[in-house]
Structures are given as structure tokens and as C-alpha cells.
Design a protein around this motif. Structure first.
Motif, mmCIF file in Angstrom:
data_model
loop_
_atom_site.group_PDB
_atom_site.id
_atom_site.type_symbol
_atom_site.label_atom_id
_atom_site.label_comp_id
_atom_site.label_asym_id
_atom_site.label_seq_id
_atom_site.Cartn_x
_atom_site.Cartn_y
_atom_site.Cartn_z
ATOM 1 N N ILE A 182 11.231 52.676 30.327
ATOM 2 C CA ILE A 182 11.332 53.122 31.712
ATOM 3 C C ILE A 182 12.728 52.802 32.251
ATOM 4 C CG2 ILE A 182 10.544 52.642 34.056
ATOM 5 C CD1 ILE A 182 7.686 52.333 32.757
ATOM 6 N N ARG A 183 13.225 51.590 31.938
ATOM 7 C CA ARG A 183 14.546 51.208 32.440
ATOM 8 C C ARG A 183 15.645 52.066 31.808
ATOM 9 N NH1 ARG A 183 14.436 47.739 35.939
ATOM 10 N NH2 ARG A 183 12.672 46.322 36.134
ATOM 11 N N VAL A 184 15.548 52.240 30.478
ATOM 12 C CA VAL A 184 16.555 53.053 29.800
ATOM 13 C C VAL A 184 16.476 54.486 30.319
ATOM 14 C CG1 VAL A 184 17.197 54.078 27.595
ATOM 15 C CG2 VAL A 184 16.702 51.645 27.735
ATOM 16 N N GLY A 185 15.232 54.979 30.425
ATOM 17 C CA GLY A 185 15.027 56.359 30.861
ATOM 18 C C GLY A 185 15.566 56.569 32.258
ATOM 19 N N ARG A 186 15.507 55.524 33.098
ATOM 20 C CA ARG A 186 15.915 55.678 34.481
ATOM 21 C C ARG A 186 17.436 55.782 34.615
ATOM 22 N NH1 ARG A 186 14.955 51.187 39.060
ATOM 23 N NH2 ARG A 186 12.799 51.444 38.456
ATOM 24 N N LYS A 187 18.125 55.142 33.664
ATOM 25 C CA LYS A 187 19.581 55.090 33.743
ATOM 26 C C LYS A 187 20.216 56.466 33.769
ATOM 27 C CE LYS A 187 20.850 50.824 33.969
ATOM 28 N NZ LYS A 187 20.307 49.874 32.998
ATOM 29 N N LYS A 188 19.758 57.316 32.841
ATOM 30 C CA LYS A 188 20.494 58.569 32.694
ATOM 31 C C LYS A 188 19.622 59.775 33.044
ATOM 32 C CE LYS A 188 19.234 59.045 27.955
ATOM 33 N NZ LYS A 188 18.947 58.172 26.933
ATOM 34 N N LEU A 189 20.111 60.535 33.975
ATOM 35 C CA LEU A 189 19.531 61.849 34.210
ATOM 36 C C LEU A 189 20.376 62.832 33.430
ATOM 37 C CD1 LEU A 189 18.674 61.885 38.007
ATOM 38 C CD2 LEU A 189 17.102 61.880 36.084
ATOM 39 N N GLU A 190 19.728 63.685 32.678
ATOM 40 C CA GLU A 190 20.494 64.618 31.859
ATOM 41 C C GLU A 190 20.959 65.792 32.695
ATOM 42 O OE1 GLU A 190 18.286 65.692 28.364
ATOM 43 O OE2 GLU A 190 17.878 63.578 27.941
ATOM 44 N N SER A 191 22.178 66.246 32.381
ATOM 45 C CA SER A 191 22.620 67.468 33.030
ATOM 46 C C SER A 191 22.786 68.538 31.964
ATOM 47 C CB SER A 191 23.932 67.241 33.780
ATOM 48 O OG SER A 191 24.880 66.687 32.896
ATOM 49 N N LEU A 192 21.913 69.500 32.019
ATOM 50 C CA LEU A 192 21.938 70.603 31.065
ATOM 51 C C LEU A 192 22.054 71.869 31.899
ATOM 52 C CD1 LEU A 192 21.263 71.141 27.901
ATOM 53 C CD2 LEU A 192 19.043 71.823 28.792
ATOM 54 N N PRO A 193 22.963 72.770 31.512
ATOM 55 C CA PRO A 193 23.101 73.984 32.314
ATOM 56 C C PRO A 193 21.792 74.772 32.338
ATOM 57 C CG PRO A 193 24.753 73.898 30.559
ATOM 58 C CD PRO A 193 23.836 72.747 30.353
ATOM 59 N N PRO A 194 21.474 75.385 33.456
ATOM 60 C CA PRO A 194 20.246 76.183 33.560
ATOM 61 C C PRO A 194 20.191 77.238 32.468
ATOM 62 C CG PRO A 194 21.328 76.007 35.683
ATOM 63 C CD PRO A 194 22.262 75.421 34.688
ATOM 64 N N GLY A 195 19.036 77.423 31.881
ATOM 65 C CA GLY A 195 18.827 78.474 30.898
ATOM 66 C C GLY A 195 19.323 78.140 29.512
#
Ligand SMILES: [Zn+2]
Length: 231
Positions: free
Chosen positions: A126-139
């Protein structure tokens, strides 16, 4: 000089531990020279069984004897009448209820260690997962991994399910890597996932929904996550 006779004790079912406490069904086995013809098994110096058939074995239950320390010896005779005495085995017989509480003493801490490790790995994820939000271009095409993909009910973006997601009866509690929201998700078909990828494109043209969240939004999401952890 006597040819040796060896005595061994094996558990069939029941309890035994390294301290020498035993409970349940056990087999005494004597092994000696080729011409061994008769074996007497002794408990505390008293005969408990005699056998003239190889393999020389005797099956017994500790519950048939009083609790406490007992000694075993095998006394063998060869065809020529030579007497052979084994080394002594000492064991402490304990009652069935004692063996159950002894087993609990071993099993319960073990379970504690296992569940503790599970809990730590879940919190860590949960802690590791919270650190990074992924940015992936739409589509953009993406890999859904071995666990398959699902669609976030919050932002509608498809993502690969995580190994650390918590299995619930109605689905899996997993965290969307794009918006950071926890929700109950189910496996989605590839068609549905591709449709959701397309929907990202359409939505991106309409608004700025898929831009990286601002610091204020991140803080809000962290609060949401910590609310989840309090559960
Ligand atoms: Zn999402």
C-alpha cells in the motif's frame, strides 16, 4: 563380542518433539544380524511384546501406559542362542490433551508469523503503491499482466490487476494506478479493456481529466487511502 542390535522408534500418528515428549501411536523396530530369530521389546524392564517374525516390530499406543518417562530396550536372540541387548531409548509419554496444547504452542506462534508477514507485505504494498501514480497517455496500449485487466470505476481507465490486491467475495480490492482510488474490481474482457482505452482518447479530447493530479489532489487521495487503512 556381541553383534549389535539396534532399536528405533517411529511415529505412526500423534505427537513428538525434540525434547523427547511423545503421544499417540508408535512403532518400535529392532534390527540385528541375519540369524536373529526372536526379539523381546521391553518397557521399563518389563516385556511388552515378543516376536519371532522379521521385520521385528511392535506397535503401541502411549495412551495405554501411564504418563511420564519410559525406557525401551530390545532384547534379541540369534539362532545359536546368543543374546543381544540394544541401547536404551527414553521418551516422556504425555496425555492427549497435553499434546494438543503443546501442538497449539507450536502452531499458534507459527500462524502469527505467517499472518504477520502477510500483513507487513500488504501494508508495504500500500505504501509503495501510494508513492507513484502512473502517467500513461490516454489510449496508449498497455500490458495487463498475468492477473488480467480491469477498469477503474472511478476514472474509467483500464489497468492490470495487482498481485497485492486483496481478494474479497465480490471481487478484488485494488488500487487504480492512474487516479490512486481503491475500489472493488473484477476481471474485464480484452474487448472491454480496449474499449476503455478508446474511451480514454475520446474523454481526453473533451477535458483534462487524465492530466497528472495536482499536489492538492494527491493530498486528498492520500487522505482517502489512509481512511481505507483505518479499516
Ligand atoms: Zn482510476
Amino acid at each position: 563380542m556381541h553383534t549389535p542390535i539396534t532399536l528405533s522408534l517411529a511415529k505412526n500418528f500423534g505427537y513428538n518433539d525434540f525434547s523427547g515428549q511423545i503421544q499417540g501411536n508408535f512403532t518400535l523396530k529392532a534390527e540385528g544380524p541375519q540369524d536373529l530369530v526372536r526379539v523381546i521389546f521391553l518397557i521399563d524392564g518389563q516385556p511388552m511384546a515378543e516376536t519371532t517374525q522379521a521385520p521385528f516390530k511392535h506397535n503401541f499406543n502411549t495412551d495405554d501406559y501411564p504418563a511420564g518417562v519410559h525406557s525401551f530396550i530390545a532384547q534379541g536372540y540369534t539362532a545359536s542362542g546368543q543374546e543381544l541387548i540394544s541401547k536404551e531409548i527414553r521418551k516422556e509419554f504425555i496425555s492427549g490433551s497435553e499434546s494438543r496444547s503443546q501442538t497449539a504452542k507450536i502452531i499458534i506462534p507459527l500462524l502469527g508469523v505467517v499472518f504477520g508477514a502477510l500483513l507487513i507485505s500488504a501494508l508495504f504494498s500500500i505504501r509503495v503503491g501510494r508513492k507513484k501514480l502512473e502517467s500513461l497517455p490516454p489510449g496508449a496500449p498497455r500490458s495487463y499482466g498475468a492477473l488480467g485487466g480491469t477498469i477503474c470505476p472511478n476514472c474509467g481507465r483500464p489497468f492490470g490487476m495487482h498481485i497485492w490486491g486483496l481478494n474479497m467475495l465480490v471481487g478484488k480490492l485494488d488500487r487504480c494506478p492512474y487516479c490512486g482510488k481503491w475500489s472493488l474490481v473484477r476481471h474485464q474482457s480484452l474487448e472491454a479493456l480496449h474499449a476503455a482505452e478508446q474511451a480514454e482518447l475520446t474523454a481526453a479530447q473533451d477535458n483534462r481529466q487524465f492530466q497528472a493530479p495536482s499536489d492538492e489532489e494527491r493530498l486528498h487521495k492520500d487522505l482517502e487511502d489512509s481512511r481505507f487503512q483505518d479499516l
